[in-house]
Write an enzyme that holds these catalytic residues in place. Structure first.
Site, PDB file in Angstrom:
ATOM      1  N   LEU A  66       0.840  -1.205   0.000  1.00 58.74           N
ATOM      2  CA  LEU A  66       0.000   0.000   0.000  1.00 58.74           C
ATOM      3  C   LEU A  66       0.873   1.253   0.000  1.00 58.74           C
ATOM      4  O   LEU A  66       1.624   1.491   0.954  1.00 58.74           O
ATOM      5  CB  LEU A  66      -0.910   0.002   1.232  1.00 58.74           C
ATOM      6  CG  LEU A  66      -1.797  -1.233   1.400  1.00 58.74           C
ATOM      7  CD1 LEU A  66      -2.722  -1.073   2.596  1.00 58.74           C
ATOM      8  CD2 LEU A  66      -2.599  -1.498   0.136  1.00 58.74           C
ATOM      9  N   ALA A  87      -0.424   4.464  -1.493  1.00 54.31           N
ATOM     10  CA  ALA A  87      -1.241   5.506  -2.121  1.00 54.31           C
ATOM     11  C   ALA A  87      -1.547   6.665  -1.173  1.00 54.31           C
ATOM     12  O   ALA A  87      -2.108   7.673  -1.588  1.00 54.31           O
ATOM     13  CB  ALA A  87      -2.552   4.889  -2.612  1.00 54.31           C
ATOM     14  N   GLN A 134      -5.182   3.791  -6.950  1.00 53.40           N
ATOM     15  CA  GLN A 134      -6.369   3.998  -6.105  1.00 53.40           C
ATOM     16  C   GLN A 134      -6.826   5.431  -6.375  1.00 53.40           C
ATOM     17  O   GLN A 134      -6.088   6.383  -6.072  1.00 53.40           O
ATOM     18  CB  GLN A 134      -6.007   3.808  -4.629  1.00 53.40           C
ATOM     19  CG  GLN A 134      -7.184   3.977  -3.689  1.00 53.40           C
ATOM     20  CD  GLN A 134      -6.753   4.067  -2.224  1.00 53.40           C
ATOM     21  OE1 GLN A 134      -5.593   4.338  -1.916  1.00 53.40           O
ATOM     22  NE2 GLN A 134      -7.696   3.865  -1.325  1.00 53.40           N
ATOM     23  N   GLY A 190      -9.038   4.809   2.181  1.00 55.75           N
ATOM     24  CA  GLY A 190      -8.710   3.891   3.274  1.00 55.75           C
ATOM     25  C   GLY A 190      -7.988   2.655   2.774  1.00 55.75           C
ATOM     26  O   GLY A 190      -7.914   2.395   1.571  1.00 55.75           O
ATOM     27  N   GLY A 199      -3.474   0.231  16.891  1.00 56.86           N
ATOM     28  CA  GLY A 199      -4.446  -0.857  16.799  1.00 56.86           C
ATOM     29  C   GLY A 199      -3.882  -2.000  17.634  1.00 56.86           C
ATOM     30  O   GLY A 199      -2.767  -2.455  17.387  1.00 56.86           O
ATOM     31  N   HIS A 239      27.717  27.364   5.151  1.00 51.45           N
ATOM     32  CA  HIS A 239      28.761  28.002   5.969  1.00 51.45           C
ATOM     33  C   HIS A 239      28.351  28.081   7.438  1.00 51.45           C
ATOM     34  O   HIS A 239      27.256  28.533   7.761  1.00 51.45           O
ATOM     35  CB  HIS A 239      29.007  29.465   5.543  1.00 51.45           C
ATOM     36  CG  HIS A 239      28.833  29.742   4.104  1.00 51.45           C
ATOM     37  ND1 HIS A 239      29.862  29.626   3.190  1.00 51.45           N
ATOM     38  CD2 HIS A 239      27.751  30.142   3.388  1.00 51.45           C
ATOM     39  CE1 HIS A 239      29.408  29.952   1.993  1.00 51.45           C
ATOM     40  NE2 HIS A 239      28.131  30.260   2.087  1.00 51.45           N
TER      41      HIS A 239
END
Ligand code: TTP
Length: 394
Positions: free
Chosen positions: A6, A8, A78, A83, A136, A309
């Site tokens: 994934l 995207a 996508q 999602g 999660g 510099h």
């Protein structure tokens, strides 16, 4: 096993670095993040890869197309970033009716753990963290995953979802999920269904890094630079000192009086010195310039940027085509020793790092003798006047 990567996403938490550059193209020790993910996947068991692109898709497509891969690699688009389940759905027509692996293209995984994932039938890569509440979190019993809970106040375990999955073939039909509370079509809903219908194993990962925010790009470079072997090409003065694991690409120039303490990476076309000090997991991208009297420590400096510099730059990320004026000094440590905070999508968030400097979007210019405080984000194209002290983002 067939694999979907994934790549995207818009990378909003990584702004301003992703204003023009898609997150999968951000450099990690000389290699774009998504290319590294593909290399890891193929090394660990991917027989074929479908990369889902979307935001700033052309750059990702080109980077993938210009490399020779040992297995078939294709890209699909996508149309809207709705999602992760929607992203896999964009790849569905290219997949065979067989189990498939899904990987987040913006994460670093250790290859041994990833190879174990590839050996499983239905599985999710898990990673043990001290404070799981912002991830999660997996509910696990005897190595079997019973479900996943997003950002729980009362986490059921310390094992978090790494975004690396093996799904059974049946999951191809489960991708048409409903919108979640935050309005996205989420792959975790597909995982939840897999847990309810089949035995999903938790494969513990030894190392994992989700590269979502600017300091995680620093961490990704620290990880990848530490894995490099010393390789010195380019035009290196006999009066320069390269200590430890240093990579200098052909086409780079290292002038007299330069000290580079590895791990460090100097890409082609860069010019370092004379009399510069580069240390502590620093990546200098293509055609960068680090000049006289400059110290760069633990930083990522992207293509075409210049620190010409008398500057100190520590624990910072510079986008492309940034120029720091002579005498620019970057602070990277709070007097109270607390972790430095950074603005991510409008909120001040702890980086968890005692030392962190600044983040500059592409094209930032600072005037001479300016001072920039810890945890400052300068938007793409921002300017700082000579002699200014910058205490707020701009
Ligand atoms: P996220 O990290 O949730 O999203 P993002 O990369 O766009 O970053 P941010 O939250 O900062 O805006 O995405 C996880 C992975 O999934 C990442 O590799 C990007 C990918 N992705 C898609 O391919 N399509 C999508 O629509 C989304 C939301 C994510």
């Amino acid at each position: 096993m067939q694999t979907v990567v994934l790549a995207a996403g818009e990378g909003t938490r990584m702004r301003p670095l992703t204003a023009d550059t898609p997150k999968p193209m951000l450099p990690v020790a000389g290699t774009p993040l998504v290319v590294r993910c593909l290399e890891d996947a193929i090394e660990s068991g991917a027989s074929r890869v479908v990369v889902v692109v979307g935001y700033e898709a052309e750059a990702v497509r080109t980077a993938i197309a210009e490399r020779d891969w040992p297995v078939p690699v294709e890209t699909v688009t996508q149309a809207e970033q709705r999602g992760t389940a929607d992203a896999v759905r964009a790849a569905r027509s290219e997949l065979e009716e067989a189990p498939f692996v899904v990987l987040n293209g913006d994460a670093l995984y250790d290859r041994e753990s990833l190879a174990e994932l590839y050996d499983a039938n239905a599985a999710v890569g898990s990673y043990r963290v001290e404070n799981p509440s912002s991830y999660g979190v997996l509910r696990v019993a005897d190595g079997r995953v019973e479900g996943v809970v997003e950002k729980p106040a009362d986490p059921p375990s310390n094992l978090v979802n790494t975004g690396a999955y093996v799904f059974p073939a049946a999951a191809l039909a489960w991708l048409d999920v409903d919108e979640s509370e935050r309005g996205e079509l989420e792959l975790t809903d597909v995982l939840q269904r897999a847990c309810e219908t089949t035995e999903v194993r938790s494969v513990p990962f030894d190392r994992w890094l989700d590269v979502g925010r600017p300091w995680e790009l620093l961490a990704a470079n620290e990880w990848a630079l530490a894995d490099l072997d010393r390789e010195v090409g380019g035009d290196v003065s006999d009066d320069a000192e390269l200590r430890g694991t240093v990579v200098v690409e052909n086409g780079a120039t290292i002038e007299p009086g330069v000290v580079i303490e590895g791990p460090a990476y100097v890409a082609a076309g860069s010019h370092v010195g004379p009399n510069a000090y580069v240390r502590g997991a620093t990546y200098l991208g293509p055609d960068t310039r680090v000049g006289h009297g400059v110290e760069v420590k633990n930083s990522v400096v992207m293509a075409d940027s210049a620190v010409p510099h008398l500057t100190y730059l520590g624990d910072s990320v510079l986008g492309e085509d940034v120029n720091l004026g002579a005498g620019t000094t970057v602070a990277n440590l709070r007097h109270d020793g607390e972790p430095v905070e950074l603005t991510v999508k409008g909120d001040r968030v702890s980086t968890g790092r005692r030392k962190f400097g600044i983040v500059c979007g592409d094209g930032v210019r600072t005037g001479i003798n300016c001072t920039i405080n810890v945890g400052i984000v300068l938007d793409a194209g921002a300017t700082v006047a000579p002699g200014e002290t910058v205490l707020r983002d701009r």
